[in-house]
Enzyme design. Structure first.
Site, PDB file in Angstrom:
ATOM      1  CG  HIS A 134      -0.236   0.038   2.540  1.00  0.00           C
ATOM      2  ND1 HIS A 134      -0.444   1.037   3.449  1.00  0.00           N
ATOM      3  CD2 HIS A 134       0.699  -0.753   3.089  1.00  0.00           C
ATOM      4  CE1 HIS A 134       0.299   0.834   4.523  1.00  0.00           C
ATOM      5  NE2 HIS A 134       0.997  -0.245   4.330  1.00  0.00           N
ATOM      6  CE1 TYR A 173      -2.453  -5.373   8.216  1.00  0.00           C
ATOM      7  CE2 TYR A 173      -2.949  -5.680   5.901  1.00  0.00           C
ATOM      8  CZ  TYR A 173      -2.064  -5.351   6.900  1.00  0.00           C
ATOM      9  OH  TYR A 173      -0.784  -4.985   6.577  1.00  0.00           O
ATOM     10  CG  HIS A 197       1.417  -6.493  10.088  1.00  0.00           C
ATOM     11  ND1 HIS A 197       2.101  -6.028  11.200  1.00  0.00           N
ATOM     12  CD2 HIS A 197       1.510  -5.513   9.157  1.00  0.00           C
ATOM     13  CE1 HIS A 197       2.592  -4.822  10.937  1.00  0.00           C
ATOM     14  NE2 HIS A 197       2.250  -4.489   9.712  1.00  0.00           N
TER      15      HIS A 197
END
Length: 400
Positions: free
Chosen positions: A146, A193, A226
């Site tokens: 991102h 998320y 993550h």
């Protein structure tokens, strides 16, 4: 937590941040992890580091496998500080002259972040690097997924994709792999998320997934930076991303509101009853001061309709609700039906302002909305019920 061997001579050496509860305005009640990966062989490779304050723990995990000075190559998939913050300390131990592989934009960002004279090696999408022991790394640029510098690293022979911030979750637990926890809970964390980090880039994700499919990459494991690693069935998260990137909606309505003296709350309750009467089975009423913006956004992502209510305060929308709208606008949800409602004392601008905000997001506004002065009476609550019913029928594709 000790390092975990996720495949022969490949280790997860990252750390768990058990106590973080806010990540850039995103609520993280289950904490998060900063995953990093060590490949041991003829060429020893470290893929990503961790947030700066956890660097010594990362180095301790590496030392449990090998001497960090024996690392030959470091790869930086993403320069955001939760993954690159540990680089200065790691490079000082590994050796400042060791090659540090990153994308072209990654090289620019690392230079701007750290002002170090590292041995940066820029790689482009599809470029390969033989690391000995019969292993090859392939790099895939994922620009704006991102950040502009983002990329994936793919270990070809083992079919392992180190996917940086894609396919992850903000979740810290004792589990490491997808087959060690309930899949519905895992997908909930993955959905949250996506809704709060990756949603604005959905069109790019659709293209990326098609590109990966066209390349015919064998994916035995997907390892994000993550949360939990996907080894049992990586197709589960790929298919979920495909759905989410298309912004498919359910026959679902979310009613978000704030209230001063319960009048707007009474209107919200009546609208909810109308939605239910119309046959909408998934209706989520949410008071914005009792729920976190990131949880609200998770519900909105797959909703077909969003109804928004606010009292008028100082000729404006209530601040807590405006916070949610500003946050939602930045995440760019698509394909929503919307309506506004609210109570007021003497001026009553909130509904008009809400309509403008919702229209600016590209939502369809089939009705002007409803304003009620002071406390709604039976007839006015009946109007609210009717609004909910009409929106509900529209959600279900039926005539009002």
């Amino acid at each position: 937590m000790r390092p975990v061997e996720i495949a022969p001579n490949i280790f997860e050496v990252g750390v768990r941040d058990w106590n973080i509860r806010d990540f850039h305005g995103y609520s993280t009640p289950a904490g998060t992890t900063y995953n990093a990966f060590l490949i041991r062989g003829e060429t020893n490779v470290l893929i990503d580091t961790v947030k700066a304050e956890f660097t010594e723990e990362l180095l301790a995990n590496i030392r449990a496998v090998m001497d960090p000075k024996d690392i030959d190559i470091v790869v930086s998939n993403h320069t955001e500080m939760d993954h690159s913050g540990g680089l200065p300390r790691v490079m000082s131990v590994v050796g400042e002259d060791k090659p540090l592989y990153c994308s072209k934009m990654g090289a620019k960002n690392l230079a701007r972040h750290f002002h170090q004279k590292w041995n940066l090696k820029e790689v482009g999408s599809g470029e390969e690097l033989a690391i000995g022991s019969g292993r090859t790394l392939m790099f895939l640029e994922t620009r704006m997924l991102h950040w502009p510098d983002s990329m994936f690293t793919y270990l070809k022979e083992e079919g392992i994709l180190f996917s940086s911030d894609a396919f992850g979750q903000h979740y810290a637990g004792s589990e490491v792999f997808d087959d060690q926890m309930d899949i519905s809970e895992l997908l909930f964390h993955a959905k949250k998320y996506y809704a709060n980090i990756l949603l604005p880039f959905s069109s790019l994700i659709t293209k990326l997934l098609k590109s990966v499919g066209d390349m015919g990459l064998r994916l035995n494991m997907v390892c994000p930076d993550h949360g939990i690693l996907w080894r049992k069935d990586p197709a589960v998260i790929l298919e979920a991303y495909e759905r989410w990137s298309r912004q498919e909606t359910l026959d679902k309505a979310v009613v978000i509101y704030d209230t001063m003296w319960h009048s707007t709350e009474m209107m919200a309750d009546a609208i909810v009853s109308g939605l239910v009467e119309a046959g909408v089975t998934q209706v989520r009423p949410i008071s914005v001061r009792k729920s976190h913006r990131s949880d609200i956004m998770t519900e909105i992502m797959d909703a077909k309709a969003v109804l928004v209510g606010s009292p008028t305060l100082n000729n404006q929308i209530f601040p807590a609700l405006m916070d949610v709208l500003t946050y939602m606008k930045g995440l760019k949800p698509q394909g929503k039906i919307a309506a506004a409602f609210g109570s007021y004392g003497w001026s009553g601008e909130a509904v008009k302002l809400l309509n403008a905000e919702l229209a600016s997001m590209g939502f369809e506004l089939p009705e002007e909305g409803i304003r009620v002065q002071y406390v709604p009476e039976h007839d006015q609550l009946t109007l609210c019920h009717g609004l909910g019913r009409r929106i509900g029928l529209k959600i279900l594709g039926k005539e009002a």
